[in-house]
Design an enzyme around this catalytic site. Structure first.
Site, PDB file in Angstrom:
ATOM      1  N   ASP A  36     -49.197  39.347 -22.765  1.00 27.47           N
ATOM      2  CA  ASP A  36     -50.179  40.082 -21.951  1.00 27.47           C
ATOM      3  C   ASP A  36     -49.542  41.297 -21.273  1.00 27.47           C
ATOM      4  OD1 ASP A  36     -52.119  38.174 -22.580  1.00 27.47           O
ATOM      5  OD2 ASP A  36     -51.576  36.919 -20.877  1.00 27.47           O
ATOM      6  N   GLU A 204     -61.181  36.540 -23.692  1.00 31.00           N
ATOM      7  CA  GLU A 204     -60.495  36.830 -22.433  1.00 31.00           C
ATOM      8  C   GLU A 204     -59.845  38.204 -22.522  1.00 31.00           C
ATOM      9  OE1 GLU A 204     -57.739  33.582 -22.132  1.00 31.00           O
ATOM     10  OE2 GLU A 204     -56.575  34.193 -23.864  1.00 31.00           O
TER      11      GLU A 204
END
Length: 326
Positions: A36, A204
């Site tokens: 991420d 997400e």
């Protein structure tokens, strides 16, 4: 048999064509672990890469391709948000606004909705320079969303800001925020901007990017983050998709006109070759490369464990108002 062989040849050629539309990640040397990621290029030309784990680890380089060197963490010790997971921290998003860098981060543990999005501020991004400010968004088991995976974007006016967040459950939400110096406050207009209705809602990592007068909502869709390439359906593992809107608050639709709140999302990057499960993406404009999509991915020649996650990037080419990677 000859007919079957011809059909098989056409099928394999077709599959090869589908896979070939996605390029390999750009080069990375030095310490290339990331998950991420958030990438920012400072005005002096120095690149900063931030990552999940180690209280938001910081890596720096003089070139996007590296060599990358670990230089510390954003948060020292633990976040001041006192919930489980405050000594790990996930999913950074780093933005520069009004002469200051804001690092938004997530506090949670796996599969929990007891979560929070916090932030820290710095004028340099260097390790040791960040001041932890606490929570902006929180969630509990009674919330419709999970307060992780945040992103902040400037809207149509100088003082118009939006924060988007969410993972699984009812997926991606957005709210207005007010920013006053070191302080960030939620200021209402909370609403859902993306939702995957099928399965267990595997979506997400929302990231909104403005280009000209259009806002692009990039999403990570599919299975994450435990993999078995031998059995995982390749089209269902992590991949990067996009919808767009003429407003930062939506509604967002994909290239086929399907609403992002109804499972929409045009694929930008997916598994191909030895590149597996790209996601956790963001976008920035680099004076050396132009618009760049960055993300984490797994290299099948190395492994698919969490710690095998690598930093990937590709230049974005805009075709008929939609991003493709090269």
């Amino acid at each position: 048999m000859m007919l079957f062989g011809a059909l098989l040849s056409v099928l394999l050629t077709s599959l090869h064509s589908v896979r070939a539309q996605y390029p390999a990640p750009g080069a990375c040397s030095g310490d290339c672990f990331t998950h991420d990621p958030a990438v920012v290029k400072r005005a002096d030309g120095k690149y900063f890469r931030f990552s999940t784990l180690d209280l938001i680890g910081i890596w720096t380089a003089d070139n996007l391709a590296g060599p990358w060197t670990r230089s510390g963490s954003v948060i020292q010790g633990a976040s001041i948000i006192n919930i489980p997971g405050n000594d790990v921290l996930w999913a950074p998003d780093v933005v520069y606004m009004r002469g200051m860098y804001y690092c938004f981060y997530s506090v949670s543990v796996s599969s929990s909705q007891t979560s929070a999005i916090g932030y820290a501020v710095s004028t340099t991004m260097e390790s040791g320079s960040w001041s932890d400010q606490g929570a902006v968004v929180t969630s509990t088991s009674s919330s419709p969303y999970n307060a992780i995976d945040s992103n902040v974007v400037n809207g149509t006016a100088e003082d118009e800001f939006y924060i988007q967040w969410g993972s699984y459950w009812n997926n991606i939400y957005q709210a207005r925020v007010a920013i006053d110096g070191e302080y960030v406050f939620r200021s209402g207009n909370e609403h859902q901007i993306a939702y995957e209705p099928s399965g267990n809602h595997q979506e997400e990592g929302a990231f909104i990017w403005k280009r000209d007068t259009t806002w692009y909502l990039f999403l990570s869709k599919g299975i994450c983050c435990t993999y078995d390439p031998a059995t995982d359906p390749i089209d269902q593992v992590y991949h990067i998709a996009v919808c767009k809107s003429d407003s930062p608050a939506g509604p967002f639709v994909d290239k086929d006109g399907v609403a992002c709140t109804d499972g929409g999302g045009t694929t930008v990057l997916a598994s191909q070759g030895n590149t597996y499960a790209p996601g956790g993406q963001g976008v920035f404009t680099d004076d050396a490369y132009g618009d760049v999509l960055y993300y984490h991915y797994l290299d099948l020649t190395v492994g698919v464990d969490y710690n095998d996650s690598k930093f990937g990037w590709n230049v974005i080419t805009w075709v008929d108002g939609w991003p493709t990677v090269s």
